[in-house]
Scaffold this motif. Structure first.
Motif, PDB file in Angstrom:
ATOM      1  N   PHE A   1      24.652 108.906  90.693  1.00 40.03           N
ATOM      2  CA  PHE A   1      24.710 107.998  89.763  1.00 40.03           C
ATOM      3  C   PHE A   1      26.406 107.993  89.550  1.00 40.03           C
ATOM      4  O   PHE A   1      26.975 108.718  89.289  1.00 40.03           O
ATOM      5  CB  PHE A   1      24.290 108.263  88.516  1.00 40.03           C
ATOM      6  N   MET A   2      27.190 106.557  90.180  1.00 40.73           N
ATOM      7  CA  MET A   2      28.363 106.538  90.330  1.00 40.73           C
ATOM      8  C   MET A   2      28.915 105.741  89.098  1.00 40.73           C
ATOM      9  O   MET A   2      28.444 104.897  88.503  1.00 40.73           O
ATOM     10  CB  MET A   2      28.805 105.760  91.388  1.00 40.73           C
ATOM     11  N   TYR A   3      29.950 106.211  88.685  1.00 49.27           N
ATOM     12  CA  TYR A   3      30.643 105.660  87.363  1.00 49.27           C
ATOM     13  C   TYR A   3      32.075 105.007  87.910  1.00 49.27           C
ATOM     14  O   TYR A   3      32.751 105.874  88.710  1.00 49.27           O
ATOM     15  CB  TYR A   3      31.014 106.635  86.507  1.00 49.27           C
ATOM     16  N   GLN A   4      32.524 103.786  87.478  1.00 50.29           N
ATOM     17  CA  GLN A   4      33.809 103.403  87.544  1.00 50.29           C
ATOM     18  C   GLN A   4      34.284 102.524  86.659  1.00 50.29           C
ATOM     19  O   GLN A   4      33.725 102.025  85.984  1.00 50.29           O
ATOM     20  CB  GLN A   4      34.230 102.992  89.285  1.00 50.29           C
ATOM     21  N   TYR A   5      35.577 102.066  86.685  1.00 49.22           N
ATOM     22  CA  TYR A   5      36.309 101.092  86.020  1.00 49.22           C
ATOM     23  C   TYR A   5      37.047 100.140  87.206  1.00 49.22           C
ATOM     24  O   TYR A   5      36.613  98.922  87.201  1.00 49.22           O
ATOM     25  CB  TYR A   5      37.305 101.459  85.121  1.00 49.22           C
ATOM     26  N   SER A   6      37.758 100.686  87.880  1.00 50.80           N
ATOM     27  CA  SER A   6      38.502  99.711  89.002  1.00 50.80           C
ATOM     28  C   SER A   6      39.379  98.964  88.726  1.00 50.80           C
ATOM     29  O   SER A   6      40.107  98.216  89.350  1.00 50.80           O
ATOM     30  CB  SER A   6      37.180  99.359  90.117  1.00 50.80           C
ATOM     31  N   GLY A   7      39.865  98.477  87.449  1.00 47.61           N
ATOM     32  CA  GLY A   7      40.772  97.437  87.303  1.00 47.61           C
ATOM     33  C   GLY A   7      42.040  98.118  87.601  1.00 47.61           C
ATOM     34  O   GLY A   7      42.458  99.078  87.977  1.00 47.61           O
ATOM     35  N   PRO A   8      42.918  96.940  87.809  1.00 53.41           N
ATOM     36  CA  PRO A   8      44.445  97.058  88.520  1.00 53.41           C
ATOM     37  C   PRO A   8      45.034  97.768  87.514  1.00 53.41           C
ATOM     38  O   PRO A   8      45.291  97.988  86.254  1.00 53.41           O
ATOM     39  CB  PRO A   8      44.951  95.644  88.189  1.00 53.41           C
ATOM     40  N   GLY A   9      45.776  99.123  88.017  1.00 52.93           N
ATOM     41  CA  GLY A   9      46.388 100.186  87.633  1.00 52.93           C
ATOM     42  C   GLY A   9      45.635 101.103  87.067  1.00 52.93           C
ATOM     43  O   GLY A   9      46.458 101.862  86.305  1.00 52.93           O
TER      44      GLY A   9
ATOM     45  N   THR B   1      45.055  94.116  95.625  1.00 52.28           N
ATOM     46  CA  THR B   1      43.864  93.363  95.360  1.00 52.28           C
ATOM     47  C   THR B   1      44.325  91.942  94.944  1.00 52.28           C
ATOM     48  O   THR B   1      43.576  90.940  94.557  1.00 52.28           O
ATOM     49  CB  THR B   1      43.115  94.161  94.254  1.00 52.28           C
ATOM     50  N   GLN B   2      45.656  91.806  95.003  1.00 52.94           N
ATOM     51  CA  GLN B   2      46.403  90.413  94.497  1.00 52.94           C
ATOM     52  C   GLN B   2      45.546  89.312  95.077  1.00 52.94           C
ATOM     53  O   GLN B   2      45.312  89.176  96.268  1.00 52.94           O
ATOM     54  CB  GLN B   2      47.799  90.367  94.726  1.00 52.94           C
ATOM     55  N   LYS B   3      45.203  88.436  93.943  1.00 51.69           N
ATOM     56  CA  LYS B   3      44.425  87.345  94.535  1.00 51.69           C
ATOM     57  C   LYS B   3      43.067  87.192  94.883  1.00 51.69           C
ATOM     58  O   LYS B   3      42.315  86.134  95.276  1.00 51.69           O
ATOM     59  CB  LYS B   3      45.418  86.156  95.411  1.00 51.69           C
ATOM     60  N   GLU B   4      42.491  88.353  94.933  1.00 49.83           N
ATOM     61  CA  GLU B   4      41.089  88.542  95.201  1.00 49.83           C
ATOM     62  C   GLU B   4      40.586  89.791  94.398  1.00 49.83           C
ATOM     63  O   GLU B   4      39.737  90.486  95.102  1.00 49.83           O
ATOM     64  CB  GLU B   4      40.789  88.552  96.789  1.00 49.83           C
ATOM     65  N   LEU B   5      40.598  89.512  93.229  1.00 53.63           N
ATOM     66  CA  LEU B   5      39.846  90.576  92.271  1.00 53.63           C
ATOM     67  C   LEU B   5      38.337  90.835  92.630  1.00 53.63           C
ATOM     68  O   LEU B   5      37.734  89.950  92.809  1.00 53.63           O
ATOM     69  CB  LEU B   5      39.962  90.627  90.820  1.00 53.63           C
ATOM     70  N   GLY B   6      37.966  92.139  92.833  1.00 52.48           N
ATOM     71  CA  GLY B   6      36.514  92.610  93.140  1.00 52.48           C
ATOM     72  C   GLY B   6      36.380  92.514  94.609  1.00 52.48           C
ATOM     73  O   GLY B   6      35.155  92.786  94.982  1.00 52.48           O
TER      74      GLY B   6
ATOM     75  N   THR C   1      44.299  83.641  80.311  1.00 54.52           N
ATOM     76  CA  THR C   1      45.324  83.140  81.242  1.00 54.52           C
ATOM     77  C   THR C   1      46.154  84.708  81.450  1.00 54.52           C
ATOM     78  O   THR C   1      46.441  84.833  82.858  1.00 54.52           O
ATOM     79  CB  THR C   1      46.071  82.238  80.710  1.00 54.52           C
ATOM     80  N   ILE C   2      46.904  85.334  80.525  1.00 58.73           N
ATOM     81  CA  ILE C   2      47.890  86.283  80.723  1.00 58.73           C
ATOM     82  C   ILE C   2      47.117  87.293  81.922  1.00 58.73           C
ATOM     83  O   ILE C   2      47.795  87.580  83.166  1.00 58.73           O
ATOM     84  CB  ILE C   2      48.346  86.809  79.572  1.00 58.73           C
ATOM     85  N   TYR C   3      46.233  87.963  81.671  1.00 57.73           N
ATOM     86  CA  TYR C   3      45.455  88.926  82.515  1.00 57.73           C
ATOM     87  C   TYR C   3      45.060  88.192  83.859  1.00 57.73           C
ATOM     88  O   TYR C   3      45.491  88.996  84.879  1.00 57.73           O
ATOM     89  CB  TYR C   3      44.259  89.486  81.750  1.00 57.73           C
ATOM     90  N   THR C   4      44.302  87.338  83.822  1.00 52.55           N
ATOM     91  CA  THR C   4      43.682  87.056  85.029  1.00 52.55           C
ATOM     92  C   THR C   4      44.650  86.361  85.885  1.00 52.55           C
ATOM     93  O   THR C   4      44.788  86.460  87.030  1.00 52.55           O
ATOM     94  CB  THR C   4      42.773  85.722  84.564  1.00 52.55           C
ATOM     95  N   GLU C   5      45.801  85.362  85.601  1.00 54.76           N
ATOM     96  CA  GLU C   5      46.560  84.797  86.404  1.00 54.76           C
ATOM     97  C   GLU C   5      47.688  85.656  86.901  1.00 54.76           C
ATOM     98  O   GLU C   5      48.225  85.492  87.824  1.00 54.76           O
ATOM     99  CB  GLU C   5      47.306  83.528  85.741  1.00 54.76           C
ATOM    100  N   ARG C   6      47.703  87.010  86.262  1.00 53.84           N
ATOM    101  CA  ARG C   6      48.676  87.973  86.708  1.00 53.84           C
ATOM    102  C   ARG C   6      48.337  88.535  88.069  1.00 53.84           C
ATOM    103  O   ARG C   6      49.286  88.751  88.864  1.00 53.84           O
ATOM    104  CB  ARG C   6      48.702  89.133  85.516  1.00 53.84           C
ATOM    105  N   TYR C   7      46.959  88.500  88.120  1.00 47.91           N
ATOM    106  CA  TYR C   7      46.547  89.101  89.525  1.00 47.91           C
ATOM    107  C   TYR C   7      45.955  88.019  90.265  1.00 47.91           C
ATOM    108  O   TYR C   7      45.852  88.123  91.689  1.00 47.91           O
ATOM    109  CB  TYR C   7      45.332  89.941  89.191  1.00 47.91           C
ATOM    110  N   MET C   8      45.624  86.875  89.844  1.00 52.36           N
ATOM    111  CA  MET C   8      44.825  86.007  90.614  1.00 52.36           C
ATOM    112  C   MET C   8      45.456  84.208  90.628  1.00 52.36           C
ATOM    113  O   MET C   8      45.009  83.525  91.425  1.00 52.36           O
ATOM    114  CB  MET C   8      43.495  85.518  89.986  1.00 52.36           C
ATOM    115  N   GLN C   9      46.674  84.180  89.919  1.00 54.85           N
ATOM    116  CA  GLN C   9      47.109  82.967  89.730  1.00 54.85           C
ATOM    117  C   GLN C   9      46.224  81.873  89.216  1.00 54.85           C
ATOM    118  O   GLN C   9      45.317  82.652  88.482  1.00 54.85           O
ATOM    119  CB  GLN C   9      47.672  82.378  91.385  1.00 54.85           C
TER     120      GLN C   9
END
Length: 721
Positions: free
Chosen positions: A502-510, A555-560, A625-633
């Protein structure tokens, strides 16, 4: 007969001993606080650097007291104020001293708004006269006492006010504030959530001016969610929420002259975001940070408030994004300390008052994780870093020249520090996977321990009666990267047996989940599962933090994309271990982790048999906007980046067992995300389980909510893994 009794008693005693040694953790115990650590609440140093204050509450009576302690002896010196002695104030929830420590700002009847914002009833307590003054009869936001202690600024109904302590008169400083339209002195939802900023005004050092931000959110789209409550009809909660690619509030900087009450606008040249304002030591100099919409070009401005002229002190650019921090520190001459990832790792830099770089203070393939401050008398900069390994944290000091570095507390594990105002002492908080939080007093210059304060030995002793397994740290090589990992195996592990994974993770930037620190609530839940025969593992893949700028920003511009690839590859590799049952592999996560676990179950449908997603993002088009566009434009610029990893675009890939959970009152990751996922799965004729928690926010808690949720997840795992 007597022999029989003795034998019977011995058997019972022996059985009780065995039972005590093998007692299993329960969900009810976890979420009713059975394993909470003892701490030091709301600790703040007095200006003399020799004493500190702690807010204490009597659990029996509910009364609160603000008590003063001596650093050297740790003995209580006095009770500064107690709610028992305050007429009309049964308890207070927080406190703040004035600059001269002659008055206190006390808060009660606190009512949360969003993650950080709150309303409350506030009082000013005069320590010498022992008098209590109520600032406003109605609830207000973010009060702040002037440097001379004579006035209190605050925000109510989106306007700035000024309360005069002597006359008890209140002046309304702005008049255009209006819900879902104009905000003065506090931030909108997205600044609060993503820039961690609520109070958007600041007094200068002599109290003659207040700088504040004004938000015009007229054109920001509204989001509405129903609040069901207990009434006959639900009520809509409507607020401004800019989703990726939509309009943000127009933010402007304004300057109030306190004496004349005149307000002037400061021309910063149409900045997109203004995430930080901070006065320098010179009362006529204000620093302002601005950043563009892509958040890859930050400017630090200096405003001369005598004539509102603006000059740029420094600019920082990055191919991906520039982080916003609170590390900016002005020294006596207004030269300043700054942190940056400019050389590929987060480090400390020193700049002159006019802006040119003087020197890079820290260097190395490790990260500065906290900046604590600068002792100008001793020329020592104090900071926390990962130089003892990316899963550990140590506390260090160094001169402003970058020489004479000292490790103050760097034992393997997690060390953090709370320094006295004059940097004579610090209180070190230490924990590891085997040691609950311990608090000890240290000399700041040498790091030498003066004495122990709290060791949580009671919790350690208590846990000896439970089945607890060791968290084993290692790395796993995936796509040419050594990824940090931990694994927890059952206490009576048998390598000849097959165990579900059973694996656990969050994986978000930083982010970081694999760290050498004491248990959080999820760790106890994982221990409970391990005690029932599961192996729990966690892998921090590409995009997580503490391994340098390039690892984090790949992971810039392609989160996930890379994050999901790494979890799938890690699961495959772990399934090759002889004691892992490759036909029973599950994964779970919350928020970004729910986005990940959903994608893993779909894109890794030949690897994962089970997944749980709590409050997941299912399309970054729905997030702010602020979170998403920081990583995805923006979606307009990067449509494929948004859609290629949006799980409701490929529901037909679902093969395994899936549990989807969301709170209907989630103002952050809207339940819309799960509703779209649910509809996609229905139309793909896929069977799954789901649960909606009425009116619960992103944390899904309150009453028995967490207990019910984690029991639901436990039962799901037992049935499907």
């Amino acid at each position: 007969m007597r022999k029989y009794n003795i034998l019977f008693f011995s058997i019972v005693a022996f059985s009780a001993t065995i039972f005590a040694q093998t007692k299993q953790i329960t969900v009810e115990e976890i979420y009713r606080g059975a394993f909470q650590t003892e701490g030091m609440q709301a600790l703040r140093s007095m200006k003399n650097g020799k004493q500190y204050t702690i807010l204490n509450q009597d659990r029996t009576t509910g009364n609160t007291s603000l008590d003063k302690y001596d650093y050297k002896t740790l003995a209580k010196v006095e009770t500064i104020v107690s709610s028992e002695s305050l007429e009309g104030l049964d308890k207070f929830d927080s406190y703040e001293f004035t600059n001269d420590e002659a008055k206190l700002l006390l808060a009660t009847e606190i009512e949360p708004i969003f993650r950080r914002s709150k309303l409350g009833i506030y009082y000013v307590y005069d320590l010498e006269g022992k008098s209590l003054t109520k600032i406003s009869e109605t609830k207000i936001q973010e009060p702040s006492i002037s440097p001379d202690g004579k006035m209190v600024a605050y925000v109510a109904d989106n306007n700035l006010y000024l309360f005069d302590m002597a006359s008890k008169n209140t002046s309304k400083l702005t008049s255009d504030g209006e819900k879902n339209k104009i905000i003065n002195g506090i931030t909108d939802w997205v600044y609060e959530e993503e820039f961690a900023l609520v109070k958007a005004y600041e007094w200068n050092s002599d109290g003659s001016k207040i700088a504040f931000l004004r938000f015009d959110e007229t054109n920001v789209p509204e989001f509405s969610m129903d609040v069901y409550g207990t009434g006959l009809y639900q009520k809509p909660h409507v607020f401004k929420y800019p989703k990726a690619g939509e309009e943000n509030a127009i933010v402007t900087l304004h300057m109030l002259d306190v004496k004349s009450r005149e307000i002037s606008k400061v021309d910063l040249g149409k900045p997109y975001y203004i995430p930080r304002i901070k006065w320098m030591n010179n009362p006529n100099k204000l620093s302002v940070q601005t950043i563009n919409r892509h958040q890859d070009h930050l400017k630090l401005h200096a405003v001369d408030t005598k004539n509102n002229t603006v000059e740029i002190l420094l600019e920082e650019t990055d191919k991906a994004y520039v982080d916003i921090t609170d590390n900016l520190t002005f020294l006596a001459d207004d030269s300043f300390i700054w942190t940056s990832e400019e050389d590929g790792w987060n480090h400390i830099y020193l700049y002159s008052e006019e802006g040119p770089l003087m020197n890079q203070i820290t260097k190395g393939n490790w990260e500065v994780t906290k900046y604590y401050g600068y002792d100008q008398n001793e020329d020592r900069i104090y900071y926390q870093s990962s130089e003892n390994g990316s899963i550990n944290r140590g506390v260090y000091s160094i001169s402003s020249s970058g020489k004479d570095k000292k490790a103050l507390t760097a034992k393997a594990g997690t060390n953090s520090a709370d320094f006295s105002a004059d940097f004579t002492y610090f209180i070190n908080t230490y924990s590891s996977t085997t040691t609950p939080n311990t608090y000890s007093l240290h000399n700041a210059l040498s790091g030498k321990k003066v004495k122990d304060i709290i060791d949580n030995s009671g919790l350690s002793e208590k846990l000896k009666g439970y089945t607890m397994s060791k968290k084993e740290f290692s790395t796993i090589s995936i796509s040419g990267n050594d990824l940090n990992m931990y694994m927890i195996k059952p206490k009576e592990f048998d390598a000849a047996k097959k165990y579900p994974l059973f694996m656990y993770q969050y994986s978000g930037p930083g982010s970081q989940n694999v760290s050498n620190r004491w248990n959080g609530a999820n760790d106890y839940w994982h221990q409970m599962l391990v005690s029932e025969g599961y192996i729990v593992a966690c892998v921090d893949g590409r995009g997580t933090g503490l391994k340098g700028r390039d690892f984090k920003k790949v992971t810039q511009k392609e989160l996930g994309k890379f994050e999901v690839e790494d979890q799938i590859a890690a699961a495959k590799k772990l399934s090759e271990l002889p004691y892992i049952d490759e036909k029973r592999t599950g994964i779970w996560g919350w928020s970004y982790g729910g986005f990940m676990s959903t994608n893993c179950l779909l894109k890794g449908n030949d690897v994962f048999e089970t997944a749980i997603a709590v409050a997941p993002v299912t399309s970054w088009r729905f997030y702010d906007t602020i979170y998403t566009e920081r990583y995805m434009q923006t979606p307009q610029e990067n449509a494929n980046g948004y859609d290629d990893n949006s799980p409701f675009n490929y529901p037909e890939l679902l093969k395994g067992r899936y549990l989807l959970v969301h709170g209907s009152g989630d103002d952050n990751v809207h339940v819309q995300n799960s509703m779209r996922m649910i509809e996609a799965l229905i139309q793909a004729n896929k069977q799954f389980e789901w649960a909606i928690y009425p009116d619960r926010n992103h944390g899904i808690y309150g009453g028995n909510t967490r207990i019910q949720l984690y029991n639901k997840m436990t039962n799901f795992i037992k049935s499907n893994l």
